[in-house]
Scaffold this motif. Structure first.
Motif, PDB file in Angstrom:
ATOM      1  N   GLY A 115       0.722   8.066 -13.226  1.00 17.47           N
ATOM      2  CA  GLY A 115       1.777   7.066 -13.137  1.00 17.47           C
ATOM      3  C   GLY A 115       1.941   6.429 -11.777  1.00 17.47           C
ATOM      4  N   VAL A 116       0.964   6.622 -10.879  1.00 15.24           N
ATOM      5  CA  VAL A 116       1.027   6.018  -9.556  1.00 15.24           C
ATOM      6  C   VAL A 116       0.286   4.684  -9.571  1.00 15.24           C
ATOM      7  CG1 VAL A 116       0.426   6.284  -7.111  1.00 15.24           C
ATOM      8  CG2 VAL A 116       1.113   8.294  -8.464  1.00 15.24           C
ATOM      9  N   THR A 117       0.882   3.659  -9.023  1.00 15.38           N
ATOM     10  CA  THR A 117       0.209   2.369  -8.862  1.00 15.38           C
ATOM     11  C   THR A 117      -0.520   2.410  -7.512  1.00 15.38           C
ATOM     12  OG1 THR A 117       1.915   1.206 -10.109  1.00 15.38           O
ATOM     13  CG2 THR A 117       0.506  -0.120  -8.663  1.00 15.38           C
ATOM     14  N   VAL A 118      -1.861   2.379  -7.549  1.00 20.66           N
ATOM     15  CA  VAL A 118      -2.666   2.480  -6.341  1.00 20.66           C
ATOM     16  C   VAL A 118      -3.201   1.094  -5.994  1.00 20.66           C
ATOM     17  CG1 VAL A 118      -4.627   3.584  -5.228  1.00 20.66           C
ATOM     18  CG2 VAL A 118      -3.311   4.838  -6.948  1.00 20.66           C
ATOM     19  N   LEU A 119      -2.873   0.640  -4.820  1.00 16.83           N
ATOM     20  CA  LEU A 119      -3.346  -0.671  -4.323  1.00 16.83           C
ATOM     21  C   LEU A 119      -4.319  -0.407  -3.184  1.00 16.83           C
ATOM     22  CD1 LEU A 119       0.053  -2.605  -4.259  1.00 16.83           C
ATOM     23  CD2 LEU A 119      -1.628  -2.476  -6.126  1.00 16.83           C
ATOM     24  N   LEU A 120      -5.596  -0.684  -3.409  1.00 22.18           N
ATOM     25  CA  LEU A 120      -6.631  -0.438  -2.406  1.00 22.18           C
ATOM     26  C   LEU A 120      -6.769  -1.662  -1.517  1.00 22.18           C
ATOM     27  CD1 LEU A 120      -9.306   1.317  -4.651  1.00 22.18           C
ATOM     28  CD2 LEU A 120      -7.498   2.364  -3.264  1.00 22.18           C
ATOM     29  N   PHE A 123       5.416   5.878  -8.416  1.00 22.04           N
ATOM     30  CA  PHE A 123       5.617   5.204  -7.137  1.00 22.04           C
ATOM     31  C   PHE A 123       4.364   4.366  -6.868  1.00 22.04           C
ATOM     32  CE2 PHE A 123       3.989   9.500  -6.170  1.00 22.04           C
ATOM     33  CZ  PHE A 123       2.829   9.204  -5.458  1.00 22.04           C
ATOM     34  N   THR A 124       4.408   3.572  -5.819  1.00 20.68           N
ATOM     35  CA  THR A 124       3.269   2.735  -5.443  1.00 20.68           C
ATOM     36  C   THR A 124       2.666   3.270  -4.149  1.00 20.68           C
ATOM     37  OG1 THR A 124       4.204   0.753  -6.473  1.00 20.68           O
ATOM     38  CG2 THR A 124       2.542   0.411  -4.765  1.00 20.68           C
ATOM     39  N   LEU A 125       1.341   3.426  -4.143  1.00 19.66           N
ATOM     40  CA  LEU A 125       0.619   3.875  -2.952  1.00 19.66           C
ATOM     41  C   LEU A 125      -0.297   2.747  -2.489  1.00 19.66           C
ATOM     42  CD1 LEU A 125      -0.031   6.244  -0.998  1.00 19.66           C
ATOM     43  CD2 LEU A 125      -1.945   6.805  -2.523  1.00 19.66           C
ATOM     44  N   VAL A 126      -0.016   2.195  -1.327  1.00 22.15           N
ATOM     45  CA  VAL A 126      -0.859   1.157  -0.742  1.00 22.15           C
ATOM     46  C   VAL A 126      -1.839   1.842   0.209  1.00 22.15           C
ATOM     47  CG1 VAL A 126      -0.929  -1.008   0.542  1.00 22.15           C
ATOM     48  CG2 VAL A 126       1.061  -0.467  -0.890  1.00 22.15           C
ATOM     49  N   TRP A 127      -3.108   1.852  -0.146  1.00 20.30           N
ATOM     50  CA  TRP A 127      -4.151   2.587   0.600  1.00 20.30           C
ATOM     51  C   TRP A 127      -4.873   1.592   1.497  1.00 20.30           C
ATOM     52  CZ3 TRP A 127      -6.827   7.257  -1.963  1.00 20.30           C
ATOM     53  CH2 TRP A 127      -7.686   7.899  -1.053  1.00 20.30           C
ATOM     54  N   HIS A 128      -4.498   1.570   2.787  1.00 21.70           N
ATOM     55  CA  HIS A 128      -5.123   0.677   3.746  1.00 21.70           C
ATOM     56  C   HIS A 128      -6.469   1.256   4.214  1.00 21.70           C
ATOM     57  CE1 HIS A 128      -1.397  -1.675   4.121  1.00 21.70           C
ATOM     58  NE2 HIS A 128      -0.768  -0.498   4.036  1.00 21.70           N
ATOM     59  N   HIS A 129      -7.424   0.358   4.510  1.00 21.10           N
ATOM     60  CA  HIS A 129      -8.760   0.777   4.959  1.00 21.10           C
ATOM     61  C   HIS A 129      -9.390   1.756   3.957  1.00 21.10           C
ATOM     62  CE1 HIS A 129      -7.902  -1.063   8.887  1.00 21.10           C
ATOM     63  NE2 HIS A 129      -6.736  -0.448   8.829  1.00 21.10           N
ATOM     64  N   SER A 130      -9.199   1.499   2.681  1.00 25.53           N
ATOM     65  CA  SER A 130      -9.695   2.418   1.641  1.00 25.53           C
ATOM     66  C   SER A 130     -11.209   2.509   1.622  1.00 25.53           C
ATOM     67  CB  SER A 130      -9.179   1.967   0.265  1.00 25.53           C
ATOM     68  OG  SER A 130      -9.637   0.662  -0.046  1.00 25.53           O
ATOM     69  N   GLU A 131     -11.895   1.490   2.145  1.00 28.30           N
ATOM     70  CA  GLU A 131     -13.353   1.496   2.135  1.00 28.30           C
ATOM     71  C   GLU A 131     -13.921   2.627   3.000  1.00 28.30           C
ATOM     72  OE1 GLU A 131     -16.820   0.308   0.488  1.00 28.30           O
ATOM     73  OE2 GLU A 131     -14.787  -0.378   0.019  1.00 28.30           O
ATOM     74  N   VAL A 132     -13.164   3.071   4.011  1.00 26.75           N
ATOM     75  CA  VAL A 132     -13.613   4.189   4.843  1.00 26.75           C
ATOM     76  C   VAL A 132     -13.824   5.436   3.983  1.00 26.75           C
ATOM     77  CG1 VAL A 132     -12.995   5.727   6.748  1.00 26.75           C
ATOM     78  CG2 VAL A 132     -12.494   3.269   6.907  1.00 26.75           C
ATOM     79  N   ALA A 133     -12.835   5.780   3.160  1.00 29.85           N
ATOM     80  CA  ALA A 133     -12.949   6.953   2.286  1.00 29.85           C
ATOM     81  C   ALA A 133     -13.992   6.719   1.196  1.00 29.85           C
ATOM     82  CB  ALA A 133     -11.596   7.277   1.663  1.00 29.85           C
ATOM     83  N   ARG A 134     -14.036   5.517   0.663  1.00 29.31           N
ATOM     84  CA  ARG A 134     -15.010   5.239  -0.394  1.00 29.31           C
ATOM     85  C   ARG A 134     -16.437   5.507   0.099  1.00 29.31           C
ATOM     86  NH1 ARG A 134     -14.625   2.193  -4.950  1.00 29.31           N
ATOM     87  NH2 ARG A 134     -12.700   1.170  -4.230  1.00 29.31           N
ATOM     88  N   ARG A 135     -16.750   5.067   1.312  1.00 29.19           N
ATOM     89  CA  ARG A 135     -18.088   5.285   1.856  1.00 29.19           C
ATOM     90  C   ARG A 135     -18.308   6.735   2.244  1.00 29.19           C
ATOM     91  NH1 ARG A 135     -16.958   0.483   4.845  1.00 29.19           N
ATOM     92  NH2 ARG A 135     -16.585   1.812   6.666  1.00 29.19           N
ATOM     93  N   ALA A 136     -17.329   7.318   2.962  1.00 27.24           N
ATOM     94  CA  ALA A 136     -17.506   8.676   3.481  1.00 27.24           C
ATOM     95  C   ALA A 136     -17.627   9.713   2.381  1.00 27.24           C
ATOM     96  CB  ALA A 136     -16.340   9.025   4.408  1.00 27.24           C
ATOM     97  N   LEU A 137     -16.941   9.489   1.251  1.00 27.55           N
ATOM     98  CA  LEU A 137     -16.916  10.480   0.171  1.00 27.55           C
ATOM     99  C   LEU A 137     -17.798  10.077  -1.015  1.00 27.55           C
ATOM    100  CD1 LEU A 137     -13.092  11.288   0.223  1.00 27.55           C
ATOM    101  CD2 LEU A 137     -14.944  12.476   1.394  1.00 27.55           C
TER     102      LEU A 137
END
Length: 376
Positions: free
Chosen positions: A370-375, A331-345
């Motif tokens: 097999g997941v399509t991740v769109l950051l 499936f496709t996962l569109v991760w909105h505001h991904s920079e928040v997690a990138r910085r926090a973690l």
């Protein structure tokens, strides 16, 4: 009645033991084991332990809980936990400078000891939320010694309506072996929102303060399977009914979000399982992903909706990606505001090689499955 007491037979069929209006002593923090000083002898550190030794200026030098597996020549035979372990000091091992003697402070808890200590044991160490390998050592000074059991924390079942199995327990002598039952908490609609295991070590029963034919039952020890007082507000929220809106977990801190995830574990246990949804596009609201529990709350919500379960930590998340929990790759996962997690973690590193943050590790795992991740 807000609580049910049930016991499962060998076929998994639940039998009603009673109903209760309230429980005193349900929310308690576990009594921590007393702090001790132990020495890991002849240690070859790996993963999180090696990171700490490589940077002596890091302070505090905490490892979190460390699992110690005691091995014989073929398999582990005992399991111990060093609770909230902290590296106090270290030095080269006298007979092998490539190894270390590491002094740690920790509480000590014995998890399982089905066998005697081997004549020449080996000790494997694991640490971190992903239970990453942390090395091995030839001895752990101070591990094998008698320890007193923690003082029991009592519990009282208020306003009970006992069924026949519980009435039989109340009638029999106290010397008999105690029974174990599941304490089910119901929400205001009568749905089961949580389950805890309780031992019926009964110290007394009396006519209930609520009157009528009800009884109040005092237990010597409510057991270790009790939520922390931090979880009380979360349980009160869920008592009104399962969450129907997104991000209701967001106002809580990491401990509160972990309590939220704990309640979601009931959400996938439905009598009729539907086939996993394959394909499609899911949108993750990343605005509040500031810690590991928040990440798993947000992913589950993106894939299945509010209050649903899709793993609460690394290993459980891997299990969910294998299918059987409502959604499975691809499936496709569109991760909105991904920079928040990138910085926090960015400082949460659980990868055994220490190259990836928890955020990066999750993204890599999704892509490998097999997941399509769109950051975004």
């Amino acid at each position: 009645m807000k609580y049910l007491l049930v016991q499962e037979d060998e076929n998994g069929v639940e039998q009603l033991w009673g109903k209760c209006a309230g429980v005193e002593g349900l929310f308690v923090d576990p009594v921590p084991p007393p702090r001790e000083v132990l020495t890991l002898r002849g240690c070859r550190p790996d993963g999180p332990l090696s990171y700490i030794l490589a940077d002596p200026d890091v302070s505090p030098r905490g490892l979190g809980d460390v699992c110690v597996e005691v091995w014989d020549d073929e398999q582990p035979v005992q399991w111990w936990t060093l609770v909230d372990a902290v590296v106090v000091a270290h030095q080269p091992h006298p007979t092998d400078p490539s190894r270390y003697d590491i002094v740690v402070g920790a509480g000590v808890r014995n998890e399982e000891s089905f066998f005697e200590v081997p004549a020449a044991p080996r000790f494997e160490l694991f640490a971190g939320t992903t239970v990453a390998a942390a090395g091995w050592c030839s001895a752990v000074d101070g591990l094998f010694k008698p320890r007193a059991d923690p003082a029991p924390v009592p519990m009282e079942l208020i306003g009970c309506e006992p069924a026949e199995p519980l009435l039989a327990v109340l009638r029999r002598p106290r010397a008999r072996e105690r029974d174990w039952v599941n304490l089910l908490m119901l929400d205001r609609h009568g749905a089961v929102m949580a389950s805890r295991t309780v031992g019926l070590a009964i110290t007394g029963a009396r006519p209930s303060v609520l009157g009528g034919t009800l009884v109040d039952i005092a237990l010597t020890d409510g057991g270790d399977d009790r939520p922390s007082p931090v979880a009380r507000l979360i349980w009160e929220k869920w008592y009104q009914g399962a969450p129907a809106e997104p991000n209701m977990w967001a106002p809580y801190d990491a401990q509160g979000r972990a309590a939220w995830l704990d309640l979601t574990t009931r959400a996938w246990r439905v009598p009729v399982r539907r086939p996993d949804q394959l394909g499609g596009e899911h949108h993750l609201d990343g605005r509040f992903v500031t810690d590991v529990p928040g990440l798993h709350c947000a992913i589950a919500e993106a894939l299945l909706g509010p209050g649903r379960y899709f793993g609460r930590e690394w290993n459980a998340f891997i299990d969910c990606l294998c299918g059987g929990f409502g959604v499975a790759p691809p499936f496709t996962l569109v991760w909105h505001h991904s920079e928040v997690a990138r910085r926090a973690l960015s400082d949460v590193v659980e990868d055994p090689q220490g190259q990836l943050s928890y955020f990066e590790d999750i993204v890599r795992l999704l892509e490998h499955r097999g997941v399509t991740v769109l950051l975004r």
